[in-house]
Motif scaffolding. Sequence first.
Motif, mmCIF file in Angstrom:
data_model
loop_
_atom_site.group_PDB
_atom_site.id
_atom_site.type_symbol
_atom_site.label_atom_id
_atom_site.label_comp_id
_atom_site.label_asym_id
_atom_site.label_seq_id
_atom_site.Cartn_x
_atom_site.Cartn_y
_atom_site.Cartn_z
ATOM 1 N N ALA A 1 -12.528 13.209 8.864
ATOM 2 C CA ALA A 1 -12.395 11.779 9.158
ATOM 3 C C ALA A 1 -11.335 11.580 10.242
ATOM 4 O O ALA A 1 -10.635 12.530 10.623
ATOM 5 C CB ALA A 1 -12.015 11.041 7.877
ATOM 6 N N PRO A 2 -11.208 10.353 10.786
ATOM 7 C CA PRO A 2 -10.262 10.121 11.894
ATOM 8 C C PRO A 2 -8.844 10.609 11.638
ATOM 9 O O PRO A 2 -8.232 11.228 12.515
ATOM 10 C CB PRO A 2 -10.303 8.601 12.053
ATOM 11 N N GLY A 3 -8.320 10.375 10.416
ATOM 12 C CA GLY A 3 -6.954 10.809 10.125
ATOM 13 C C GLY A 3 -6.809 12.308 10.189
ATOM 14 O O GLY A 3 -5.858 12.848 10.774
ATOM 15 N N LYS A 4 -7.755 12.990 9.598
ATOM 16 C CA LYS A 4 -7.732 14.452 9.625
ATOM 17 C C LYS A 4 -7.936 14.985 11.041
ATOM 18 O O LYS A 4 -7.320 15.969 11.456
ATOM 19 C CB LYS A 4 -8.828 14.997 8.712
ATOM 20 N N THR A 5 -8.836 14.320 11.793
ATOM 21 C CA THR A 5 -9.094 14.744 13.180
ATOM 22 C C THR A 5 -7.812 14.686 13.997
ATOM 23 O O THR A 5 -7.498 15.607 14.761
ATOM 24 C CB THR A 5 -10.163 13.842 13.826
ATOM 25 N N VAL B 1 -5.947 17.837 15.893
ATOM 26 C CA VAL B 1 -5.583 17.763 17.319
ATOM 27 C C VAL B 1 -4.089 18.025 17.479
ATOM 28 O O VAL B 1 -3.653 18.783 18.370
ATOM 29 C CB VAL B 1 -5.967 16.383 17.894
ATOM 30 N N HIS B 2 -3.287 17.398 16.615
ATOM 31 C CA HIS B 2 -1.835 17.565 16.657
ATOM 32 C C HIS B 2 -1.456 19.033 16.442
ATOM 33 O O HIS B 2 -0.592 19.579 17.172
ATOM 34 C CB HIS B 2 -1.204 16.678 15.578
ATOM 35 N N ASP B 3 -2.109 19.693 15.485
ATOM 36 C CA ASP B 3 -1.813 21.110 15.219
ATOM 37 C C ASP B 3 -2.130 21.981 16.433
ATOM 38 O O ASP B 3 -1.391 22.927 16.746
ATOM 39 C CB ASP B 3 -2.629 21.593 14.012
ATOM 40 N N ARG B 4 -3.225 21.660 17.110
ATOM 41 C CA ARG B 4 -3.613 22.449 18.283
ATOM 42 C C ARG B 4 -2.577 22.289 19.409
ATOM 43 O O ARG B 4 -2.242 23.258 20.103
ATOM 44 C CB ARG B 4 -4.998 22.005 18.764
ATOM 45 N N ILE B 5 -2.061 21.086 19.576
ATOM 46 C CA ILE B 5 -1.050 20.841 20.621
ATOM 47 C C ILE B 5 0.254 21.561 20.275
ATOM 48 O O ILE B 5 0.944 22.101 21.153
ATOM 49 C CB ILE B 5 -0.820 19.326 20.794
ATOM 50 N N ILE B 6 0.608 21.591 18.976
ATOM 51 C CA ILE B 6 1.819 22.301 18.549
ATOM 52 C C ILE B 6 1.711 23.786 18.890
ATOM 53 O O ILE B 6 2.682 24.425 19.320
ATOM 54 C CB ILE B 6 2.059 22.101 17.032
ATOM 55 N N LYS B 7 0.511 24.350 18.712
ATOM 56 C CA LYS B 7 0.309 25.762 19.059
ATOM 57 C C LYS B 7 0.563 26.007 20.539
ATOM 58 O O LYS B 7 1.076 27.054 20.939
ATOM 59 C CB LYS B 7 -1.115 26.194 18.703
#
Length: 754
Positions: free
Chosen positions: A654-658, A662-668
Amino acid sequence: MKTKCPKCNGIGSVVVDYKECDACGGTGFEEDAFDISNHFKGVNSNARAKFDLGGEEDIPCEVCNGKGQVEVFEECPHCHGTGQINVCRDCGKLIDEKLDVCEDCEEKRKVEKMKYDEFEARQKSARDVYVLDSLCQMKDMDKNKLYKGKITRIERYGAFVSLNNNVWGLMRGDMSEYHVGEEVIVFITSIKSREGKIDFAPAYVESYNLKRLTKSLPRTLIDQLEKNKGKIVRIDGEVQQIQQTSGPTIFIISDETGTTEIAAFDKAGERSYPEIELGDAVQVLGEVNEHGGKTQIESSSMMKLGEENTRKLHKLIDDALNKKAEPQHVDFLVKSDVLNRLKPKMREAAKKIRRAILDGRTILIRHHNDADGICSGVAMEKAIIPLIEKVNPSNDAQYYYFKRSPSKAPFYELEDVVKDLSFALEDQERHGQKLPLIVLLDNGSTEEDIVALMQAKIYDIEVVVIDHHYPGELITKDERDGEIYGATVAVDEYVDTHVNPYLVGGDSQLTAGALASEVAHLINPNIKELIMHLPAVAALGDRAECGEVYQYLELASEKGFAKEHLAKIAECVDFEAYFLRFMNGRGIMDTILAVDNLDKHEKMIDALYKEYQKRVDTQLKAALPNIKKTQLSNGIYFNLIDVEKYAHKFTFPAPGKTCGFVHDRIIKELGEEKPIVTLGHGPDFGVFRATDAVNEQYGFNVNDIVAIISQKVPQAGVDGGGHECAGSIKYIEGLGSEVLYKVVEEIQSLSKEF
């Protein structure tokens, strides 16, 4: 009795004659008004009118008011000038001043007094006549008492009288005036115990008081019923529930030791003992037997206890249940200063839940529909259901007395409370159940919960909250040695017990799953081994990091769960929760969380996790190319994505999880130490994710931002909140651009090392 004289109306004088008014000489007008007319004496009025010179108008005499006569008064002979008379209090007749009632009424009073005295004497002399209940036997009879029975057969030597199904005897004498079926009052002339015979004689009494004679039995406690199967017993207890079946009426009765079912039958589907209501203290006589594998009493009689006995029984039960509800003194699963400071509240919450189980109240659990909330709910479920089944005699007790429901939002929504109240009130009316205890897990602390909590409080429903969301401004503080030990917040006005780490100086890193598991352990210490890995799953699902989390991970490791596997469990819980939506998924979640169906756990995790990864990858392929990245002037890395346009709808995630993925990918890409904020938005909502570095270096807090934007754009109806670094914001779609602009502006205004 003094009253106003009717002759003079209380004046004291009456009119006896009239005389000419001296003031006007009988003319009715003032003398000055007749100066001109006196010149025309003897002239008729018409003639005088011709010479009317237009003088002043005639003025009526003030003494007689223009009548020309005045009244002559004398003292009123009826009241002798006093204006009052003395009359009989009963009939109103005029009587002497010294009397209160007249002679006739005085005589009537004496007659009525005599009749009343005779009635009282008859009542005092009235004999007690007893009606036997169905359990009384010959050994319960007393030769000094009168009994009411029914003639069942007449012979030449006498009539057989039945007092109940167990006691009958022969009434000797001439029975010509009696007939079969007639009720008679008898006394005992002899009891022949060896022969099992009783001789009666008719008792002739004009007045009597009818009383019910119950079998004299010592009280049996409910926890002793198992030892008394097949025997007639007496129990004293409180009515907890009344269920009308198509056959008997089932009463759920509890005393200080336990709860049992009483089956009462008059006619199929007809309510037995309609005078007995919920909460009444009653005495029950009946035979102990077994029904559906559970001990049950078949009632022969049930009656309310007297006022004094009711008060004593209620106090006895209340004291005993309070003692039984007290949770055991067990250590927490981990060592924690925050938990130690929360311990009094946690024990209070455990006691309220245990007491509700003993009282026969439904436990209604509401929790957030994510890994943290579901771990909270399952831990509580595993602690509560065994106690319900142990305490309650019904085979379906867990379905009647326990309900667990997920909530989409991380707060108690109006939609949820309306459903809960509706079902609770319906169960009360249809099944005679008491109103529930509501336990809110991973929600209930914020101002968004207040409206729903207010509705629950209107019905005096008890509410326990176990949550780790930011509860808002602390109203009072109790500080010792620099540590916060107690505080209150806005929702506490509507909550009976509130467990939240913020109230004792903690924060959201100690998750609701951990808090609920610890409280569940207090409620039922036997489940320790079963649930000890759930706090670690909850922490990984909520991305929490603190000293307690590392200890919970170590506990789970001792049980054989590696951190990587626990993370998979958390992700599979979120994945399955999306499709279960508003169902609790008891069996499925038990398998995923490894608290039941352990043989299927590994297969379930493997199957779900593969599909989970597939759907996340699909969503990220659509979302990642459309992220708007920028570094704000204050150094914060800000990322914006329209999850309405650049993500698949109506599917997981869902939008919140999405936004989280996305945030986790940017942190990487950038590193965890960087101050990163990601905002995923739609037409009327936004979802925040931020690294701890933003909170620590810039004081970033989702709740503060929502509060500020609601003031800056009041017309947008801004609402929302959550944790410091993860939360949401809602607003009116037409003002979405303005709200988002203000959000970015506010984040950019944060200063480093605030």
